[in-house]
Design a protein around this motif. Structure first.
Motif, PDB file in Angstrom:
ATOM      1  N   THR A 231      99.610  57.912 -13.131  1.00 39.97           N
ATOM      2  CA  THR A 231      99.694  56.968 -14.244  1.00 39.97           C
ATOM      3  C   THR A 231     100.800  57.409 -15.198  1.00 39.97           C
ATOM      4  OG1 THR A 231      97.335  56.474 -14.081  1.00 39.97           O
ATOM      5  CG2 THR A 231      98.425  55.887 -16.135  1.00 39.97           C
ATOM      6  N   GLN A 232     101.667  56.469 -15.549  1.00 35.66           N
ATOM      7  CA  GLN A 232     102.785  56.768 -16.442  1.00 35.66           C
ATOM      8  C   GLN A 232     102.420  56.438 -17.885  1.00 35.66           C
ATOM      9  OE1 GLN A 232     105.828  54.346 -14.687  1.00 35.66           O
ATOM     10  NE2 GLN A 232     106.131  55.735 -12.970  1.00 35.66           N
ATOM     11  N   LEU A 233     103.125  57.030 -18.836  1.00 33.64           N
ATOM     12  CA  LEU A 233     102.870  56.757 -20.252  1.00 33.64           C
ATOM     13  C   LEU A 233     102.943  55.265 -20.558  1.00 33.64           C
ATOM     14  CD1 LEU A 233     104.858  59.587 -22.090  1.00 33.64           C
ATOM     15  CD2 LEU A 233     102.396  59.389 -21.842  1.00 33.64           C
ATOM     16  N   GLY A 234     103.906  54.588 -19.972  1.00 36.37           N
ATOM     17  CA  GLY A 234     104.088  53.168 -20.227  1.00 36.37           C
ATOM     18  C   GLY A 234     102.995  52.283 -19.668  1.00 36.37           C
ATOM     19  N   GLU A 235     102.159  52.820 -18.807  1.00 36.09           N
ATOM     20  CA  GLU A 235     101.081  52.033 -18.205  1.00 36.09           C
ATOM     21  C   GLU A 235      99.772  52.115 -18.989  1.00 36.09           C
ATOM     22  OE1 GLU A 235     102.514  52.422 -13.558  1.00 36.09           O
ATOM     23  OE2 GLU A 235     101.007  53.826 -14.324  1.00 36.09           O
ATOM     24  N   ILE A 236      99.708  52.968 -19.983  1.00 40.00           N
ATOM     25  CA  ILE A 236      98.493  53.097 -20.794  1.00 40.00           C
ATOM     26  C   ILE A 236      98.403  51.873 -21.701  1.00 40.00           C
ATOM     27  CG2 ILE A 236      97.279  54.487 -22.521  1.00 40.00           C
ATOM     28  CD1 ILE A 236      97.506  55.897 -19.835  1.00 40.00           C
ATOM     29  N   LYS A 237      97.271  51.191 -21.640  1.00 39.79           N
ATOM     30  CA  LYS A 237      97.044  49.987 -22.446  1.00 39.79           C
ATOM     31  C   LYS A 237      96.353  50.353 -23.755  1.00 39.79           C
ATOM     32  CE  LYS A 237      96.626  46.915 -18.464  1.00 39.79           C
ATOM     33  NZ  LYS A 237      97.129  47.827 -17.472  1.00 39.79           N
ATOM     34  N   VAL A 238      96.472  49.465 -24.733  1.00 42.73           N
ATOM     35  CA  VAL A 238      95.889  49.699 -26.047  1.00 42.73           C
ATOM     36  C   VAL A 238      94.382  49.939 -25.944  1.00 42.73           C
ATOM     37  CG1 VAL A 238      95.438  48.650 -28.302  1.00 42.73           C
ATOM     38  CG2 VAL A 238      97.669  48.376 -27.255  1.00 42.73           C
ATOM     39  N   GLU A 239      93.705  49.216 -25.063  1.00 45.53           N
ATOM     40  CA  GLU A 239      92.252  49.352 -24.910  1.00 45.53           C
ATOM     41  C   GLU A 239      91.862  50.738 -24.391  1.00 45.53           C
ATOM     42  OE1 GLU A 239      93.813  46.763 -22.678  1.00 45.53           O
ATOM     43  OE2 GLU A 239      94.110  45.827 -24.635  1.00 45.53           O
ATOM     44  N   GLN A 240      92.772  51.436 -23.766  1.00 43.34           N
ATOM     45  CA  GLN A 240      92.484  52.754 -23.206  1.00 43.34           C
ATOM     46  C   GLN A 240      92.700  53.887 -24.200  1.00 43.34           C
ATOM     47  OE1 GLN A 240      95.278  52.099 -19.863  1.00 43.34           O
ATOM     48  NE2 GLN A 240      93.608  52.870 -18.573  1.00 43.34           N
ATOM     49  N   ILE A 241      93.386  53.630 -25.280  1.00 45.71           N
ATOM     50  CA  ILE A 241      93.787  54.702 -26.190  1.00 45.71           C
ATOM     51  C   ILE A 241      92.588  55.423 -26.812  1.00 45.71           C
ATOM     52  CG2 ILE A 241      94.973  55.231 -28.358  1.00 45.71           C
ATOM     53  CD1 ILE A 241      97.064  53.169 -27.562  1.00 45.71           C
ATOM     54  N   MET A 242      91.649  54.704 -27.398  1.00 42.39           N
ATOM     55  CA  MET A 242      90.515  55.366 -28.045  1.00 42.39           C
ATOM     56  C   MET A 242      89.632  56.106 -27.049  1.00 42.39           C
ATOM     57  SD  MET A 242      90.891  55.462 -31.199  1.00 42.39           S
ATOM     58  CE  MET A 242      89.382  56.335 -31.533  1.00 42.39           C
ATOM     59  N   PRO A 243      89.277  55.517 -25.887  1.00 40.57           N
ATOM     60  CA  PRO A 243      88.508  56.310 -24.923  1.00 40.57           C
ATOM     61  C   PRO A 243      89.243  57.578 -24.467  1.00 40.57           C
ATOM     62  CG  PRO A 243      88.363  53.991 -24.364  1.00 40.57           C
ATOM     63  CD  PRO A 243      89.370  54.122 -25.468  1.00 40.57           C
TER      64      PRO A 243
END
Length: 192
Positions: free
Chosen positions: A144-156
Motif C-alpha cells: 500500500t502506497q501513501l497516496g492510496e490511504i483514504k481519509v476514512e482510514q486515517i483515524m483507525p
C-alpha cells in the motif's frame, strides 16, 4: 483530567461563504489523482467536520465589475455557501491522552511524502513493529502506497499506531514534537 468545551454540549453550525478553490479543498475527495488537494488541513477537516453545500452564487454578488476567471481546476466565477458542523464521532479512541499535533504530523506524513512510498515501510522507520498490527487490523498490505490511504482510514490507522507499546518513545512522537516546536518557533519569530 476531563476537558469541558462547548462541543460536548451542542454541535455548533457554521455557515461560510467560500470561493471555488476553498470549496474544493474542503469538500472534494482527497486521494489518487487529486494531488493538489492532498494537504494536512484538508485531511483533518474531513476527519473532524461534516461539510454540506447549501447553495452556489455567481461572483457578481460581491464583485459586479470583475473579469471572469476560470482555471483548469476551479471555476472562480462561483461562490459557495456551505454548512460546517463538527462530527458527532471523529474516531479518537483515547480522548484523555489525545495530542492533536501527533494526528497533524501523521496527516502531514501521508500527504507530503512521496506519493509512491510504501506506507508500511515509512511507518516502520518511525515505529518499529507497528506494521504487523496495521496490516492485521486495517486490511492494508505491505505494498500500500501513501497516496492510496483514504481519509476514512486515517483515524483507525492513527489509533492503531497510538496503541503501540513503544509509541510514546518512538521516532514518530519525537519527530512530531520537533516539528511542533519548529512551527511554534516560526510563528513566534514572525510576530516579532
Amino acid at each position: 483530567m476531563e476537558v469541558d468545551n462547548f462541543f460536548y454540549h451542542v454541535r455548533p453550525e457554521f455557515f461560510l461563504m467560500v470561493n471555488a478553490k476553498t470549496y474544493a479543498h474542503l469538500s472534494h475527495d482527497v486521494g489518487t489523482g487529486n494531488y493538489r488537494l492532498r494537504r494536512p488541513y484538508n485531511y483533518l477537516f474531513k476527519i473532524l467536520f461534516d461539510c454540506e453545500l447549501i447553495s452556489e452564487f455567481d461572483d457578481t454578488i460581491y464583485m459586479p465589475t470583475k473579469a471572469v476567471k476560470k482555471t483548469r481546476d476551479y471555476d472562480m466565477t462561483k461562490f459557495y455557501l456551505i454548512k460546517v458542523r463538527p462530527k458527532v464521532e471523529s474516531g479518537i479512541q483515547d480522548r484523555r491522552n489525545f495530542q492533536p499535533h501527533l494526528l497533524f504530523h501523521f496527516a502531514e506524513m501521508l500527504c507530503t511524502g512521496r506519493y509512491k512510498t510504501k506506507f508500511i515501510e515509512a511507518i516502520e522507520k518511525l515505529i518499529p513493529g507497528a506494521g504487523f498490527d496495521l496490516i492485521k487490523y486495517n486490511g492494508i498490505s505491505v505494498n500500500t502506497q501513501l497516496g492510496e490511504i483514504k481519509v476514512e482510514q486515517i483515524m483507525p490507522l492513527f489509533n492503531i499506531l497510538a496503541s503501540q507499546k513503544n509509541f510514546s518513545a518512538s521516532g514518530f512522537v519525537t519527530s512530531a514534537q520537533l516539528h511542533k516546536e519548529e512551527k511554534e518557533k516560526s510563528v513566534w519569530s514572525s510576530e516579532d
